[in-house]
Every structure is written in structure tokens, then in C-alpha cells.
Design a protein around this motif. Structure first.
Motif, PDB file in Angstrom:
ATOM      1  N   GLU A 323       0.759  -1.266  -0.084  1.00 13.81           N
ATOM      2  CA  GLU A 323      -0.114  -0.017   0.196  1.00 13.81           C
ATOM      3  C   GLU A 323       0.805   1.346   0.053  1.00 13.81           C
ATOM      4  O   GLU A 323       0.406   2.307  -0.393  1.00 13.81           O
ATOM      5  CB  GLU A 323      -0.912  -0.104   1.272  1.00 13.81           C
ATOM      6  N   THR A 324       2.157   1.252   0.349  1.00 19.32           N
ATOM      7  CA  THR A 324       2.898   2.349   0.580  1.00 19.32           C
ATOM      8  C   THR A 324       4.040   2.418  -0.080  1.00 19.32           C
ATOM      9  O   THR A 324       4.981   3.445  -0.358  1.00 19.32           O
ATOM     10  CB  THR A 324       3.404   2.514   2.025  1.00 19.32           C
ATOM     11  N   SER A 325       4.652   1.064  -0.643  1.00 26.41           N
ATOM     12  CA  SER A 325       5.932   0.923  -1.255  1.00 26.41           C
ATOM     13  C   SER A 325       5.978  -0.159  -2.182  1.00 26.41           C
ATOM     14  O   SER A 325       5.155  -1.070  -2.321  1.00 26.41           O
ATOM     15  CB  SER A 325       6.934   0.937  -0.091  1.00 26.41           C
ATOM     16  N   PHE A 378       8.724   4.418  -2.645  1.00 28.24           N
ATOM     17  CA  PHE A 378       7.688   5.011  -1.882  1.00 28.24           C
ATOM     18  C   PHE A 378       6.582   5.431  -2.797  1.00 28.24           C
ATOM     19  O   PHE A 378       6.759   6.153  -3.718  1.00 28.24           O
ATOM     20  CB  PHE A 378       8.142   5.796  -0.554  1.00 28.24           C
ATOM     21  N   LYS A 379       5.455   4.976  -2.454  1.00 24.67           N
ATOM     22  CA  LYS A 379       4.110   5.437  -3.060  1.00 24.67           C
ATOM     23  C   LYS A 379       3.805   7.074  -3.014  1.00 24.67           C
ATOM     24  O   LYS A 379       4.366   7.525  -1.996  1.00 24.67           O
ATOM     25  CB  LYS A 379       2.934   4.738  -2.877  1.00 24.67           C
ATOM     26  N   ASN A 380       3.374   7.674  -4.186  1.00 19.75           N
ATOM     27  CA  ASN A 380       2.934   9.068  -4.157  1.00 19.75           C
ATOM     28  C   ASN A 380       4.243  10.081  -3.863  1.00 19.75           C
ATOM     29  O   ASN A 380       4.016  10.993  -3.294  1.00 19.75           O
ATOM     30  CB  ASN A 380       1.626   9.221  -3.059  1.00 19.75           C
TER      31      ASN A 380
END
Length: 383
Positions: A323-325, A378-380
Motif C-alpha cells: 500500500e505504501t511502497s 515509496f508511493k505518491n
């Protein structure tokens, strides 16, 4: 590892022989006590400090028989129980031909110590000595077989675990390849429909418009037929476009990095014949431009180094989307190295990944066989 049961037996036999000497009323002289002490020290050395099945272990067992011989020469009536200590070590812990040499020496010492007894006693004790040696040899052989079987079972368990892991990896690989092939095939079909059918219908509409302009001054119903055909073509074109939108995933762009990596790996496999397994998790999300570039260059560099320096025959690459990376793990089965020296390639990977606020970790021998690298993006992260 020495047999714990026989370690206990050694101490039990020493204690029993001393009790037997005490009960018989014999008193140990200074020399006899020293020989007894040497006897105790030697078997402790063998049990706890010397590896069995070595020449030194054999020599210490031979010295035991010599000590028994000297104890008898001092006039001490040696209990038969004391003979069992070098007897156990001679037959159980030594291998051939040391066993035969020690057995012959021990039998000679035993018979010599009984020379003043009647023939019946000599025969009985000799038979008991030989029988004890035979039992120990039989016990050792059976235990060796049990250990051998257990080692084979352990090896089979390891092979089974490796096979299950390979099957699991293969299943993930097949699923990833199926998803990727399905995606690429859908995209190809979408492009083909757009390029052929869509283009044909568009051309038809243009020609119909031209015909309508040419025929609108006529009095017959040709213009109306052309209009009807034009309307039909437009309707079909819209249906084709709708089908294309349905066929091509809306979020196709998030697979672009995966497809680029897959194409890179396919070209690498053709050039090197190295087995590369590329897998990825289901919940894919889009990377930004810098992240996508860093991932691509890192995989490219890793493949090149594995072939050029690592001499690898197999490489595994996995993209794990959380979800995050995004966690990219790459490993080869090459020769590896005990000291990793950062060349231009590794430094470039670190610089690109750090520019995206990601992390880089790698290790080789002796921690892992071959070379291992893990990248985290990492996301975003908008850079």
C-alpha cells in the motif's frame, strides 16, 4: 559427538573398579595411583577434547591398554570392569583397521593378566572379552546405519522444501507471465482494431460524405440512402470505440514499467541464455517518471553484473507492491564476493534511487550465495 550413555558408563566403570579393589582389601601404591590417575585423565581427554576416528584417538586408546599392562605388572589385580573402558573406546569410537589393532592388543593384555588363573577362567574371560567387542561393533554399525538413514531423511526433507519453494516460485512466475501476456495481448488486439477497423470505418464515412455532396442535386433517393449508410457507419464506429475502451484497461499506464522490464529481461535472456524469473504482485500502482527510470536502470545494471562478474546461471527478480511502497528484490546464484566494491554501476543505482527518496540494500558472501539487492520506492512521491 560422543555417546552420552557411554560417557556415563566410563565413570560408572571407574567407580565400580575402585569399589571392587577397595572391597578386595588391596591398597593402591603411589605408582598404581599415578597410573590409575593417568588412566582417568586419558579417557577424559578422549571423550571431551579429541575427535574420534583420528590417529591421536587411536594412540590414546593404545596407551590405555599399555597402562592396564603396567598396572598388572605392579601386582594390582585389575578388575575386568576396568578393561571395558579401553574396550568400548577401541571398538565403538575407532574405525578399521584401528579397531582390529586395538582389539588384538587388548585381548593380549587381558590374557596376560589372567595367565596365573586356571584355563577355565582364562577361556571364560577371553570369550567375554571377544563377545563384548562383537556387541560393541554390532552396536556401532547399527548406529552408523541409523545416522546414515537420518542424514538421508534430512537431505530428502531439504530437497522437498527446496522443491516446494521452487513450485511456489514457479506458480507465482506463471501467474505473473499470464497476467502480463493477457495485458499485452489485449493491448495488441485493441491497437489492431483501432488501426484496421476504425480506420476503415473512418474512410467509409469520408467517402460517404463525398458521395452525398455529389448526389444531393439528384432527384432520386440516393442521397437518403447515403445518409442512412453514413449513419450506420458512424454507429458502428462508436461501437468499435466503445469495445476498444472496454478491452483496453483504463489504468493501462501503471503496467508500463512492468512491460518495459519484461521486454528488457526477454532481450537479456536471448543474448545470454541465462534463466531469469520475473514475478510481480497483483496490486500494481503507477510509478512516477524518476522512479520508473531508476527501477529500469537498476534491473539493467543488475542483469549485466550478474552475467559479467557473477557468472550466474539463474536470476530471480520480484516486484512486491504494498500500500505504501514498491519493494524490488533481485538475486543471482553467481560466484558472489566477500568484499563488495562499489563500481560505477552500483554508485549510479544508489544515486538514482536516492533521488527518488528510496533506499538501496545489497549483500553477498557469506550472508547469501551469489548477490542480493533490494530497492524500495515509496508511493505518491512527486519529484
Amino acid at each position: 559427538m560422543k555417546n552420552k550413555f557411554f560417557i556415563f558408563i566410563h565413570y560408572f566403570l571407574i567407580a565400580s573398579s575402585l569399589i571392587q579393589i577397595s572391597i578386595s582389601g588391596d591398597k593402591l601404591s603411589g605408582v598404581q595411583f599415578l597410573l590409575y590417575l593417568c588412566f582417568i585423565i586419558l579417557f577424559n581427554l578422549r571423550l571431551f577434547y579429541i575427535n574420534n576416528k583420528t590417529f591421536l584417538f587411536f594412540i590414546l586408546c593404545l596407551i590405555d591398554w599399555i597402562l592396564c599392562f603396567f598396572l598388572h605388572l605392579t601386582g594390582l589385580a585389575i578388575p575386568f570392569l576396568l578393561f571395558l573402558i579401553p574396550l568400548i573406546d577401541s571398538f565403538y569410537y575407532n574405525s578399521k583397521p584401528y579397531t582390529y589393532i586395538l582389539g588384538t592388543a587388548g585381548l593380549g593384555v587381558c590374557v596376560f593378566s589372567l595367565r596365573n588363573f586356571d584355563i577355565g577362567t582364562i577361556v571364560n574371560y577371553t570369550a567375554l572379552f571377544i563377545l563384548s567387542g562383537g556387541v560393541l561393533e554390532y552396536f556401532k554399525n547399527n548406529q552408523n546405519k541409523i545416522i546414515s538413514f537420518q542424514n538421508k531423511i534430512d537431505e530428502l526433507d531439504i530437497q522437498k522444501e527446496e522443491l516446494l519453494n521452487s513450485i511456489h516460485d514457479l506458480e507465482i512466475y506463471n501467474e505473473s507471465i499470464e497476467d502480463l501476456m493477457t495485458l499485452k495481448e489485449r493491448n495488441r488486439i485493441s491497437r489492431e482494431i483501432h488501426d484496421s477497423v476504425g480506420h476503415g470505418l473512418s474512410t467509409m464515412i469520408i467517402q460517404l460524405n463525398a458521395l452525398y455532396a455529389a448526389a444531393k442535386n439528384n432527384t432520386d433517393d440516393l442521397p437518403q440512402k447515403i445518409l442512412d449508410l453514413n449513419s450506420f457507419a458512424k454507429k458502428n464506429l462508436e461501437e468499435v470505440r466503445f469495445a476498444l475502451r472496454e478491452l483496453k484497461p483504463i489504468d493501462y499506464n501503471k503496467y508500463e514499467t512492468i512491460i518495459l522490464i519484461h521486454n528488457l529481461i526477454n532481450e537479456f535472456k536471448k543474448m545470454t541464455n541465462i534463466n531469469v524469473q520475473f514475478t510481480f504482485s497483483k496490486n500494481i500502482w503507477s510509478l512516477n517518471e524518476k522512479q520508473s527510470h531508476a527501477v529500469y536502470k537498476a534491473v539493467q545494471e543488475f542483469l549485466s553484473n550478474s552475467a559479467k562478474y557473477g557468472k550466474a546461471s539463474k536470476i530471480t527478480i520480484h516486484f512486491s507492491y504494498t500500500e505504501t511502497s514498491l519493494i524490488v528484490t533481485m538475486k543471482d546464484n553467481g560466484i558472489g564476493c566477500t568484499e563488495i566494491k562499489k563500481g560505477i554501476g552500483l554508485k549510479a543505482i544508489e544515486e538514482r534511487v536516492k533521488e527518488t527518496d528510496g533506499t538501496v540494500y545489497y549483500e553477498s558472501l557469506p550472508a547469501v550465495k551469489g548477490f542480493f539487492m533490494r530497492l524500495v520506492f515509496f508511493k505518491n512521491r512527486t519529484l
